[in-house]
Enzyme design. Structure first.
Site, short mmCIF file in Angstrom:
data_model
loop_
_atom_site.label_atom_id
_atom_site.label_comp_id
_atom_site.label_asym_id
_atom_site.label_seq_id
_atom_site.Cartn_x
_atom_site.Cartn_y
_atom_site.Cartn_z
N PRO A 2 -0.88 0.45 11.51
CA PRO A 2 0.46 -0.10 11.25
C PRO A 2 0.37 -1.51 10.66
O PRO A 2 -0.35 -2.36 11.17
CB PRO A 2 1.10 -0.14 12.64
N GLU A 3 1.06 -1.72 9.57
CA GLU A 3 1.14 -3.04 8.96
C GLU A 3 2.54 -3.60 9.21
O GLU A 3 3.35 -2.99 9.91
CB GLU A 3 0.82 -2.94 7.47
#
Ligand code: ZN
Length: 279
Positions: A2-3
């Site tokens: 996840p960014e």
């Protein structure tokens, strides 16, 4: 992994479930994730009302009326499952709220973390202290970009991944932003041109805003908290597309390794420094 857009998507998805709600029960099904869970996590959260949800870099923030802030890091595989029904093996921490909703922090690989900070001291928390300005925040502008690149020999790719210089950018969105700005990922920071800066200052927030609008990417095991799968990955121009046609010029997308991570770029749209006009 996840960014920033994925974390933003998760927190936006949690907001209508948690904001203004009281935690009625918080159950930890194991003592640790990546690190031990905070002591008395359940006691400190149970009975507290959620005042506000937010995000700093790749951390989700949940502020309660008791002056605590829960700091959520999704790690590699962390997900927030809303009203998950029967609990699964990797639902490590389960939050119940007064509105009858159930949220499970699910993290098969356990690279994620949950931490508690006193809200007033949260900016100085070891996880959050020293993180650079938010690319979607008020301190982000052309001057900031020029300042973090100025005189640097480090490649543009490496500079943008450095959380101390600018917050929340990971491999995917750095590759995409550099592509849109026409910057070869190996360009030394100090040699990025004025024209490239002008494009880069726009392309970074653009790729993030588009990804957030698309509901976050769902590479591997990430899902938006309501279970909705995002779809931004089909819009990637270069990331993960080695050998495929560049959407701008049809040249094959290239891949190199920088600091142990893949950089995807178009050798035609992002030419190396020596072949570029010294404009
Ligand atoms: Zn191209």
């Amino acid at each position: 992994m996840p960014e920033l857009p994925e974390v933003e998507t998760v927190m936006r998805g949690l907001a209508p479930v948690w904001e203004g709600q009281r935690f009625t029960r918080v159950i930890a099904n194991r003592p640790d994730l990546r690190r031990p869970l905070p002591e008395a996590l359940g006691q400190r959260l149970t009975g507290a009302t959620v005042v506000r949800l937010g995000r700093r870099a790749k951390y989700g923030l949940v502020e309660t009326d008791r002056g605590d802030t829960l700091i959520i890091h999704l790690g590699m595989s962390g997900r927030m499952r809303v009203d998950p029904g029967p609990l699964e093996k990797h639902d490590h921490v389960v939050f119940e709220t007064g509105n009858g909703r159930v949220v499970a922090f699910n993290d098969a690989r356990r690279f994620g973390s949950l931490d508690l900070a006193v809200t007033a001291d949260a900016p100085a928390h070891p996880l959050l202290a020293g993180i650079g300005p938010e690319p979607l925040g008020p301190d982000y502008d052309l001057a900031l970009l020029k300042r973090i690149f100025a005189g640097r020999l480090a490649p543009a790719k490496v500079i943008l991944l450095d959380q101390r210089l600018i917050a929340g950018l990971g491999n995917i969105y750095v590759c995409e932003a550099l592509f849109r700005a026409g910057i070869h990922p190996q360009t030394p920071g100090g040699q990025v041109t004025a024209a490239q800066f002008k494009r880069l200052v726009l392309s970074i927030p653009e790729v993030l805003v588009e990804a957030i609008a698309a509901g976050g990417s769902t590479l591997r095991d990430h899902a938006a908290p309501d279970g909705t799968l995002g779809y931004f990955q089909k819009d990637f121009a270069v990331y993960g597309r080695e050998g495929a046609a560049c959407p701008a010029c049809a040249a094959p997308v290239a891949r190199i390794i920088q600091s142990g991570r893949s950089s995807f770029f178009c050798p035609a749209c992002q030419p190396p420094l020596r072949t570029r006009d010294k404009a």
